[in-house]
Design an enzyme around this catalytic site. Sequence first.
Site, PDB file in Angstrom:
ATOM      1  N   ASP A   1      -9.412   5.612  -0.995  1.00 58.93           N
ATOM      2  CA  ASP A   1      -8.365   6.214  -1.817  1.00 58.93           C
ATOM      3  C   ASP A   1      -9.047   6.972  -2.952  1.00 58.93           C
ATOM      4  O   ASP A   1     -10.275   7.130  -2.963  1.00 58.93           O
ATOM      5  CB  ASP A   1      -7.385   5.159  -2.334  1.00 58.93           C
ATOM      6  CG  ASP A   1      -8.020   4.201  -3.334  1.00 58.93           C
ATOM      7  OD1 ASP A   1      -9.265   4.240  -3.517  1.00 58.93           O
ATOM      8  OD2 ASP A   1      -7.284   3.409  -3.946  1.00 58.93           O
TER       9      ASP A   1
ATOM     10  N   TYR B   1      -5.898   5.735   5.819  1.00 60.99           N
ATOM     11  CA  TYR B   1      -6.066   4.847   4.669  1.00 60.99           C
ATOM     12  C   TYR B   1      -5.274   3.544   4.833  1.00 60.99           C
ATOM     13  O   TYR B   1      -5.817   2.446   4.707  1.00 60.99           O
ATOM     14  CB  TYR B   1      -5.627   5.560   3.387  1.00 60.99           C
ATOM     15  CG  TYR B   1      -5.392   4.621   2.238  1.00 60.99           C
ATOM     16  CD1 TYR B   1      -6.454   4.098   1.515  1.00 60.99           C
ATOM     17  CD2 TYR B   1      -4.102   4.201   1.900  1.00 60.99           C
ATOM     18  CE1 TYR B   1      -6.252   3.211   0.472  1.00 60.99           C
ATOM     19  CE2 TYR B   1      -3.884   3.313   0.858  1.00 60.99           C
ATOM     20  CZ  TYR B   1      -4.961   2.825   0.156  1.00 60.99           C
ATOM     21  OH  TYR B   1      -4.755   1.936  -0.862  1.00 60.99           O
TER      22      TYR B   1
ATOM     23  N   GLU C   1       0.823  -1.212   0.000  1.00 60.82           N
ATOM     24  CA  GLU C   1       0.000   0.000   0.000  1.00 60.82           C
ATOM     25  C   GLU C   1       0.859   1.264   0.000  1.00 60.82           C
ATOM     26  O   GLU C   1       0.520   2.251  -0.658  1.00 60.82           O
ATOM     27  CB  GLU C   1      -0.949   0.004   1.207  1.00 60.82           C
ATOM     28  CG  GLU C   1      -2.065  -1.014   1.127  1.00 60.82           C
ATOM     29  CD  GLU C   1      -3.010  -0.775  -0.029  1.00 60.82           C
ATOM     30  OE1 GLU C   1      -3.026   0.335  -0.603  1.00 60.82           O
ATOM     31  OE2 GLU C   1      -3.755  -1.713  -0.387  1.00 60.82           O
TER      32      GLU C   1
END
Length: 458
Positions: A200, A182, A100
């Site tokens: 996102d 996130y 990520e």
Amino acid sequence: MGPKTKQTMKKILKNPTPAVEDVITKSKKRTRKVSQWKPQPAFTIGDIEDFQFREDEVKEIRASLLKWYDANRRDLPWRRINDSDDEDRERKAYAVWVSEIMLQQTRVQTVVNYFNRWMEKWPTVHHLAQASIEEVNEMWAGLGYYRRARFLLEGAKMIVEEGGQFPKSLKDLLSVPGIGEYTAGAIASIAFKEAVPVVDGNVVRVIARLRTISANPKDKETVKTIWRLAGQLVDDDRPGDFNQGLMELGATLCKPLNPNCSICPISAQCGALLESKQNPSIVVTDYPTKVAKVKQRRDFSAISVVEILESEEGRMNSKFLLVKRPEEGLLAGLWEFPSVSLNGEEADVDARREAIDDFLKNSFGLNLDIVSREEVGEYVHIFTHIRLKMYIELLVLRSQELRRKEKADVSYKYVDMKTLGSMGLTTGVRKAYNMVQKFKQSRSSLLKTVSSGRPVIL
């Protein structure tokens, strides 16, 4: 609806928040006088209730999206890790974390190779915690946004120092350096099955189209709205798969331009698609509102590839001077060729050379015993917020002892050509090096042609 109400509605629709119409015309929970509404840059907290998904919509979206994801999910290395026991879940959490962070501002196709090399070198958070920032930067070279790599290392060290167990909840994950809402949501939902949302850019786009939200997607209140809606949608039993499915949908079908609505699994619940069918002047890509990009700052710098010639056992060898950037700011802590900012202005050759000479003398007390000095070329490197034009020269000096001056807080090292060629350099530094190598080769070819007596066209 009376004439005055229609006029008011037209004014609202001219404002880039057409979703306000949805509040006025569709809300069944309460009624408001239209005259009380004024155009707003984004939704207020009070409006959020009007944009909740209905229970039947949530069920349909969850079922349709998960079915589609199961059939169409991309085969990515971080998705192949099992999570059957605690050890596997920690490995998966670490892999999700690395992937990520890499995926921020970077295409999936690019990330796959970097991820595989990274995991081969540092397969667990404990391995990463033993690495140096130089090793991490070299592995990261070419991905850009190097602050991300620094945060990965700092986070790994903190986890190991505090017992070595990977944080398992959203709350605990947020305490790790560099892990924001996130990334914490992605790790918690994918690795540890916590039913928390992940938002996102892809998710923002999908939800904005589902609920016809055209307010500024960067606005603080709009962001809060999107997060709340994503939290309502996330599947309790398969939160990780649902979050990945929503992001995958945005990346592959619900794209910024040319969305493939005909095969979208949740098109039946899409407000933007419905509006586009009812009103020819509206298209799905009207959502979310396009935000003007921040204008890039123009900057200029002089880059000097300093090559030091030295004689060893009758042979001439050369080494290159590398300087370490400051630990704070752009490209913090990375190695580069000596460079000088030209303070946002273009400069001629004499001015650039004077700036480089001052830097080398003031930083190292370097005596410029010049063998050759030639202009190699120019290169424009684009950062998110900076358009940097670099003037590159090759400065060849005779061997001498380099001594850093006491007042100059500059770290440096010499590397030979073989080492330099294999180092993990930033894109800009690698480009400068390649330009110098190409320049040398062309010059060598020219000299051979001249010495052979063949005609040369200049």
